[in-house]
Structure formats: structure tokens, C-alpha cells
Design an enzyme around this catalytic site. Structure first.
Site, PDB file in Angstrom:
ATOM      1  N   THR A 125      13.693  14.915   8.140  1.00 21.81           N
ATOM      2  CA  THR A 125      12.294  14.823   8.571  1.00 21.81           C
ATOM      3  C   THR A 125      12.135  15.305  10.011  1.00 21.81           C
ATOM      4  O   THR A 125      13.060  15.181  10.825  1.00 21.81           O
ATOM      5  CB  THR A 125      11.826  13.353   8.456  1.00 21.81           C
ATOM      6  N   ASP A 126      10.936  15.759  10.326  1.00 21.81           N
ATOM      7  CA  ASP A 126      10.648  16.153  11.718  1.00 21.81           C
ATOM      8  C   ASP A 126      10.642  14.946  12.655  1.00 21.81           C
ATOM      9  O   ASP A 126      10.682  15.103  13.876  1.00 21.81           O
ATOM     10  CB  ASP A 126       9.314  16.912  11.812  1.00 21.81           C
ATOM     11  N   GLU A 127      10.602  13.735  12.061  1.00 20.21           N
ATOM     12  CA  GLU A 127      10.530  12.539  12.917  1.00 20.21           C
ATOM     13  C   GLU A 127      11.805  12.338  13.731  1.00 20.21           C
ATOM     14  O   GLU A 127      11.814  11.562  14.688  1.00 20.21           O
ATOM     15  CB  GLU A 127      10.207  11.299  12.072  1.00 20.21           C
ATOM     16  N   TYR A 153      13.262   3.874  11.143  1.00 15.63           N
ATOM     17  CA  TYR A 153      13.307   4.902  10.083  1.00 15.63           C
ATOM     18  C   TYR A 153      13.842   6.222  10.626  1.00 15.63           C
ATOM     19  O   TYR A 153      14.817   6.770  10.100  1.00 15.63           O
ATOM     20  CB  TYR A 153      11.909   5.118   9.481  1.00 15.63           C
ATOM     21  N   LYS A 157      17.367   8.321   9.822  1.00 16.08           N
ATOM     22  CA  LYS A 157      17.403   9.699   9.324  1.00 16.08           C
ATOM     23  C   LYS A 157      18.197  10.592  10.283  1.00 16.08           C
ATOM     24  O   LYS A 157      18.940  11.474   9.857  1.00 16.08           O
ATOM     25  CB  LYS A 157      15.986  10.249   9.154  1.00 16.08           C
TER      26      LYS A 157
HETATM   27  P1  NAD Z   1       9.767   7.840  -1.407  1.00 17.08           P
HETATM   28  O1  NAD Z   1       9.892   6.544  -0.686  1.00 17.08           O
HETATM   29  O2  NAD Z   1       8.521   8.173  -2.154  1.00 17.08           O
HETATM   30  O3  NAD Z   1      10.958   7.956  -2.477  1.00 17.08           O
HETATM   31  C1  NAD Z   1      12.272   7.564  -2.186  1.00 17.08           C
HETATM   32  C2  NAD Z   1      13.042   7.451  -3.509  1.00 17.08           C
HETATM   33  O4  NAD Z   1      14.395   7.098  -3.186  1.00 17.08           O
HETATM   34  C3  NAD Z   1      12.505   6.360  -4.435  1.00 17.08           C
HETATM   35  O5  NAD Z   1      12.441   6.838  -5.752  1.00 17.08           O
HETATM   36  C4  NAD Z   1      13.542   5.245  -4.314  1.00 17.08           C
HETATM   37  O6  NAD Z   1      13.671   4.463  -5.501  1.00 17.08           O
HETATM   38  C5  NAD Z   1      14.806   6.044  -4.042  1.00 17.08           C
HETATM   39  N1  NAD Z   1      15.827   5.242  -3.337  1.00 17.08           N
HETATM   40  C6  NAD Z   1      15.646   4.464  -2.237  1.00 17.08           C
HETATM   41  N2  NAD Z   1      16.805   3.861  -1.902  1.00 17.08           N
HETATM   42  C7  NAD Z   1      17.733   4.295  -2.802  1.00 17.08           C
HETATM   43  C8  NAD Z   1      19.116   4.052  -2.974  1.00 17.08           C
HETATM   44  N3  NAD Z   1      19.794   3.211  -2.160  1.00 17.08           N
HETATM   45  N4  NAD Z   1      19.772   4.667  -3.984  1.00 17.08           N
HETATM   46  C9  NAD Z   1      19.106   5.494  -4.835  1.00 17.08           C
HETATM   47  N5  NAD Z   1      17.796   5.757  -4.726  1.00 17.08           N
HETATM   48  C10 NAD Z   1      17.125   5.173  -3.719  1.00 17.08           C
HETATM   49  O7  NAD Z   1      10.114   8.946  -0.337  1.00 17.08           O
HETATM   50  P2  NAD Z   1       9.592  10.452  -0.198  1.00 17.08           P
HETATM   51  O8  NAD Z   1       8.362  10.461   0.598  1.00 17.08           O
HETATM   52  O9  NAD Z   1       9.619  11.109  -1.526  1.00 17.08           O
HETATM   53  O10 NAD Z   1      10.746  11.062   0.705  1.00 17.08           O
HETATM   54  C11 NAD Z   1      11.882  11.684   0.127  1.00 17.08           C
HETATM   55  C12 NAD Z   1      12.786  12.190   1.235  1.00 17.08           C
HETATM   56  O11 NAD Z   1      12.083  13.125   2.043  1.00 17.08           O
HETATM   57  C13 NAD Z   1      13.257  11.088   2.188  1.00 17.08           C
HETATM   58  O12 NAD Z   1      14.599  11.344   2.506  1.00 17.08           O
HETATM   59  C14 NAD Z   1      12.362  11.244   3.404  1.00 17.08           C
HETATM   60  O13 NAD Z   1      13.020  10.818   4.563  1.00 17.08           O
HETATM   61  C15 NAD Z   1      12.126  12.737   3.405  1.00 17.08           C
HETATM   62  N6  NAD Z   1      10.865  13.195   4.009  1.00 17.08           N
HETATM   63  C16 NAD Z   1       9.679  12.668   3.608  1.00 17.08           C
HETATM   64  C17 NAD Z   1       8.491  13.159   4.158  1.00 17.08           C
HETATM   65  C18 NAD Z   1       7.146  12.639   3.715  1.00 17.08           C
HETATM   66  O14 NAD Z   1       6.128  13.041   4.275  1.00 17.08           O
HETATM   67  N7  NAD Z   1       7.063  11.788   2.703  1.00 17.08           N
HETATM   68  C19 NAD Z   1       8.534  14.174   5.118  1.00 17.08           C
HETATM   69  C20 NAD Z   1       9.771  14.686   5.503  1.00 17.08           C
HETATM   70  C21 NAD Z   1      10.925  14.199   4.924  1.00 17.08           C
HETATM   71  P1  TYD Z   2       2.441   7.553   7.342  1.00 13.86           P
HETATM   72  O1  TYD Z   2       1.779   8.095   6.120  1.00 13.86           O
HETATM   73  O2  TYD Z   2       3.039   6.188   7.287  1.00 13.86           O
HETATM   74  O3  TYD Z   2       3.534   8.635   7.784  1.00 13.86           O
HETATM   75  P2  TYD Z   2       4.396   8.742   9.167  1.00 13.86           P
HETATM   76  O4  TYD Z   2       4.277   7.491   9.932  1.00 13.86           O
HETATM   77  O5  TYD Z   2       5.778   8.937   8.626  1.00 13.86           O
HETATM   78  O6  TYD Z   2       3.860   9.925   9.872  1.00 13.86           O
HETATM   79  O7  TYD Z   2       1.383   7.554   8.528  1.00 13.86           O
HETATM   80  C1  TYD Z   2       0.764   8.752   8.938  1.00 13.86           C
HETATM   81  C2  TYD Z   2      -0.080   8.428  10.152  1.00 13.86           C
HETATM   82  O8  TYD Z   2      -1.146   7.574   9.741  1.00 13.86           O
HETATM   83  C3  TYD Z   2       0.673   7.670  11.232  1.00 13.86           C
HETATM   84  O9  TYD Z   2       0.246   8.137  12.496  1.00 13.86           O
HETATM   85  C4  TYD Z   2       0.263   6.225  11.024  1.00 13.86           C
HETATM   86  C5  TYD Z   2      -1.141   6.342  10.476  1.00 13.86           C
HETATM   87  N1  TYD Z   2      -1.563   5.270   9.544  1.00 13.86           N
HETATM   88  C6  TYD Z   2      -2.748   4.583   9.755  1.00 13.86           C
HETATM   89  O10 TYD Z   2      -3.476   4.847  10.730  1.00 13.86           O
HETATM   90  N2  TYD Z   2      -3.119   3.607   8.865  1.00 13.86           N
HETATM   91  C7  TYD Z   2      -2.343   3.285   7.798  1.00 13.86           C
HETATM   92  O11 TYD Z   2      -2.730   2.351   7.041  1.00 13.86           O
HETATM   93  C8  TYD Z   2      -1.138   4.012   7.568  1.00 13.86           C
HETATM   94  C9  TYD Z   2      -0.253   3.705   6.393  1.00 13.86           C
HETATM   95  C10 TYD Z   2      -0.788   5.011   8.476  1.00 13.86           C
END
Ligand code: NAD
Ligand code: TYD
Length: 339
Positions: A125-127, A153, A157
Site C-alpha cells: 500500500t502507499d500508506e 496497519y 505492511k
Molecule cells: P480486505 O480486508 O477486504 O480483505 C482481506 C482478505 O484477507 C479477507 O478475505 C480476509 O479473510 C483475508 N485474511 C485476513 N487475514 C488472513 C489470514 N491470516 N490468513 C488468510 N486470509 C486472511 O482487504 P482488501 O482491501 O481487499 O486489501 C487486500 C490487500 O491489498 C491488503 O494486503 C491491503 O493491505 C492491500 N491494499 C488495499 C488497498 C485498499 O484500498 N483496500 C489499497 C492498497 C493496498
Molecule cells: P478508509 O476507507 O478507512 O481508508 P484509509 O484510511 O486506508 O485511507 O478511509 C479513507 C479516508 O476516509 C480516511 O481519511 C479516513 C476517512 N473516513 C471517514 O472520514 N469516516 C469514516 O467513517 C471512515 C471509515 C473513513
């Protein structure tokens, strides 16, 4: 070609599975997922019965189970999406983030070494870069930006990313890492900003914006992320990190207003609540490397992607209705009441 996808019952992993099954119909795909609160088997129902698809409920922290699966499947490629992914939960309970995101990653890579896997890809992630100030719109995250995390988090990562690079250098594991900005689209768990606001607005519930809502995120339609990972697997250089993002920065408050407008709901539903601890101000990706080396460009404009996403939530109430009953209610109460 046999690919193992971890975390495929979650948001991005499931979208990636759909993309890959569609694009490579003759290849085998094995999904392992421990089905935490964020994993939904119903998400995978369209692929579950396909001959070239296998699902196993396995925790990536369970070394024996992971090794057994690798022994059986002898995968060519492993793509690791499995993670605890919600910043707010990591603030309440960091330890599970360290266990899954760091320990789980190391177990998967041990398995890759033991079973001679040809490629390990880490979905990051970019975070991991921390945040950028609002008053410097000229600054972006490049792959050279120092790791500088804010939340448990992002720290977990970042820890995983460092381990991945260490396994490459120390053991010669053929790795790649992608660091993507915020995704949105179908199957996004309703604890995250966009689906939470859509579902609350549909119920005429408060729309809880943290602080002033001035924080900026760089939104990418999930399918564009999946295509970028596919491209990195095909053409990416081993040992390299690729940032993924589409120059689509938006303030949280503007996202929420767009959702209100699309759904015909009044902005009076917006409620400013106590800010997130350590809240990152701005994320913004410089995607020059993946564009110039691999030719990747995002295809879905935000104006179209957000419409498609809202329509998906309107058309797929069955998917989220179950999720927001039960345990989610308890989470919502704890996180948002008295905020
Ligand atoms: P999500 O929380 O929707 O899904 C995570 C999945 O991983 C779930 O199905 C969960 O059951 C599974 N999981 C969790 N712990 C586990 C374990 N110990 N063993 C096996 N499975 C397990 O997450 P997401 O948003 O789909 O993110 C997927 C990946 O992409 C993550 O690694 C996250 O850090 C990365 N990512 C997400 C975003 C975003 O905007 N959502 C952006 C950049 C990177
Ligand atoms: P989120 O979807 O949790 O992603 P991330 O924190 O990984 O970027 O949140 C996106 C942005 O929205 C973040 O700045 C936090 C804000 N946010 C709210 O303002 N209200 C909410 O209820 C949630 C879940 C997030």
C-alpha cells in the site's frame, strides 16, 4: 500455470480472481483465505464451481496448512492479498495486524522457498510512505520515498515489505511488490469510507466524516489495480517495487458530497466526528515507473467508477445486507457511538 491467491475472499483479492479467471481461462487458480470478518465466501460464488478453481480455508499464519497446500499444488506464482486491512481496527488492536501482515507474509515466503515457487508478489500500500502535507501539491510518493508509517496497519505492511525485500536479497526469492493507493469498487467491505457512506446514505443514517474531512486520498478503481498487478507479474522486474495510482486525489468531504448527490440524499446527513488518531493528511502516487516501464495507465475515470460502484451496491443489497447485520453492528456501535 498454477497461481495461489491469498485473501481472495476479500475486496481486492476477489476482484483480482475474477480478472485472472476471465483472462487466463486455461490456468489453475487456488485461493486461500481464513475468512475473517472481512472475507466472504459468497463473493466467490461465480467461480466456486469452476474446474480450474480451488478454494481452501487456510490461515496464512498456519505453516503446516500452507506447506500442505503448496505440496499438493506446486504453484508457479503466489500473490499475497491476505491482510488485516483497516486502519481504525489497527488502532484498537495492533497485534493481529503484526501476526497476519508480517508473520503470515514470512510463512508464505518460506513456503515459496521450500516449494521453489517462481514468483512471489506482495500486494502492499502507499500508506507505507506515511503522508504528504496539504500545502505541497507538488509532492508525490515515488518508489524512492522513504518508508515512514503512521498507523499500526501501515507499519505492519511496511514491515512485510522490508521482509519481502530481505527474502529476495538473502535467499534469492524472486519477488515483486506493488504499492497502490486507495481502491474502490464492488465487494468493498462496508467499514471503509466509500461503501460505508453509500450504505449509510441509503438508510438516511449519519455520514460520519472524521475531523474536517480535508484529508486527501488518491482513489483508483479496483479493476485498474488488478490489471496493474497482472502486468507486474508478466513484465515487472524481479526485486522491484511498483507504485500504482491514477492521479485522482479527492478530499474525503468531497467524496461524501458526491455520494449524496448521486443518491439524491441531503448533505445535512454529514456529521463531523472526532478525528482518527494519527490521521494521515494526504496520499498521492507518482505512477511514472509503472507507466514508463510497463505501459500501465488507469482506464476508469473516477466520475464513471463511482457511478458504477454506487450502482453495484444498489443492485447487490443481498451481498451487504448480511454483512451489516450481526457482528458489523457491534463494530459500528463501538467505533462510532459517542465519537
Ligand atoms: P480486505 O480486508 O477486504 O480483505 C482481506 C482478505 O484477507 C479477507 O478475505 C480476509 O479473510 C483475508 N485474511 C485476513 N487475514 C488472513 C489470514 N491470516 N490468513 C488468510 N486470509 C486472511 O482487504 P482488501 O482491501 O481487499 O486489501 C487486500 C490487500 O491489498 C491488503 O494486503 C491491503 O493491505 C492491500 N491494499 C488495499 C488497498 C485498499 O484500498 N483496500 C489499497 C492498497 C493496498
Ligand atoms: P478508509 O476507507 O478507512 O481508508 P484509509 O484510511 O486506508 O485511507 O478511509 C479513507 C479516508 O476516509 C480516511 O481519511 C479516513 C476517512 N473516513 C471517514 O472520514 N469516516 C469514516 O467513517 C471512515 C471509515 C473513513
Amino acid at each position: 500455470m498454477i497461481r495461489v491467491v491469498t485473501g481472495g475472499a476479500g475486496f481486492i483479492g476477489s476482484n483480482f480472481i475474477f480478472h485472472m479467471m476471465d483472462k487466463y481461462p486455461d490456468d489453475r487458480l487456488v485461493c486461500i483465505d481464513s475468512l475473517t470478518y472481512a472475507g466472504n465466501l459468497s463473493t466467490l460464488k461465480s467461480v466456486m464451481d469452476k474446474e480450474n478453481f480451488r478454494f481452501e480455508k487456510i490461515d496464512i499464519r498456519d505453516r503446516d496448512a500452507v506447506y500442505k497446500l503448496f505440496e499438493e499444488e506446486k504453484p508457479d506464482v503466489v500473490i499475497n492479498f491476505a491482510a488485516e486491512s483497516h486502519v481504525d481496527r489497527s488502532i484498537e488492536n495492533p497485534s493481529i495486524f503484526l501476526e497476519t501482515n508480517i508473520m503470515g507474509t514470512s510463512i508464505l515466503m518460506d513456503a515459496c522457498i521450500k516449494y521453489n515457487v517462481g514468483r512471489y508478489h506482495q500486494v502492499s500500500t502507499d500508506e507505507v510512505y506515511g503522508d504528504l502535507p496539504l500545502d505541497r501539491p507538488d509532492l508525490f510518493f515515488t518508489e524512492e520515498t522513504p518508508i515512514h508509517t503512521s498507523s499500526p496497519y501501515s507499519s505492519s505492511k511496511a514491515g512485510a515489505d522490508l521482509l519481502v525485500l530481505a527474502y529476495h536479497r538473502t535467499y534469492g526469492l524472486p519477488v515483486t511488490i506493488s504499492r497502490c493507493s486507495n481502491n474502490y469498487g464492488p465487494y468493498h467491505f462496508p467499514e471503509k469510507l466509500i461503501p460505508l457512506m453509500i450504505i449509510n446514505a441509503l438508510h438516511d443514517k449519519d455520514l460520519p466524516v472524521y475531523g474536517a474531512g480535508e484529508n486527501v486520498r488518491d482513489w483508483l478503481y479496483v479493476e485498474d489495480h488488478c490489471k496493474a498487478i497482472d502486468l507486474i507479474l508478466q513484465k515487472g522486474r524481479i526485486g522491484e517495487v511498483y507504485n500504482i495510482g491514477g492521479h485522482n486525489e479527492k478530499k474525503n468531504i468531497d467524496i461524501v458530497k458526491i455520494i449524496c448527490a448521486e443518491l439524491g440524499k441531503p448533505e445535512s446527513l454529514i456529521k463531523h466526528v472526532t478525528d482518527r488518531k494519527g490521521h494521515d493528511m494526504r496520499y498521492a502516487i507518482d505512477p511514472t515507473k509503472i507507466h514508463s516501464e510497463l505501459g500501465w495507465l488507469p482506464e476508469t475515470k473516477f466520475e464513471d467508477g463511482i457511478k458504477k460502484t454506487i450502482k453495484w451496491y444498489l443492485d447487490n443489497e443481498d451481498w451487504w445486507k448480511d454483512i451489516i447485520s450481526g457482528e458489523y453492528q457491534k463494530y459500528y456501535e463501538e467505533m462510532y457511538s459517542n465519537r
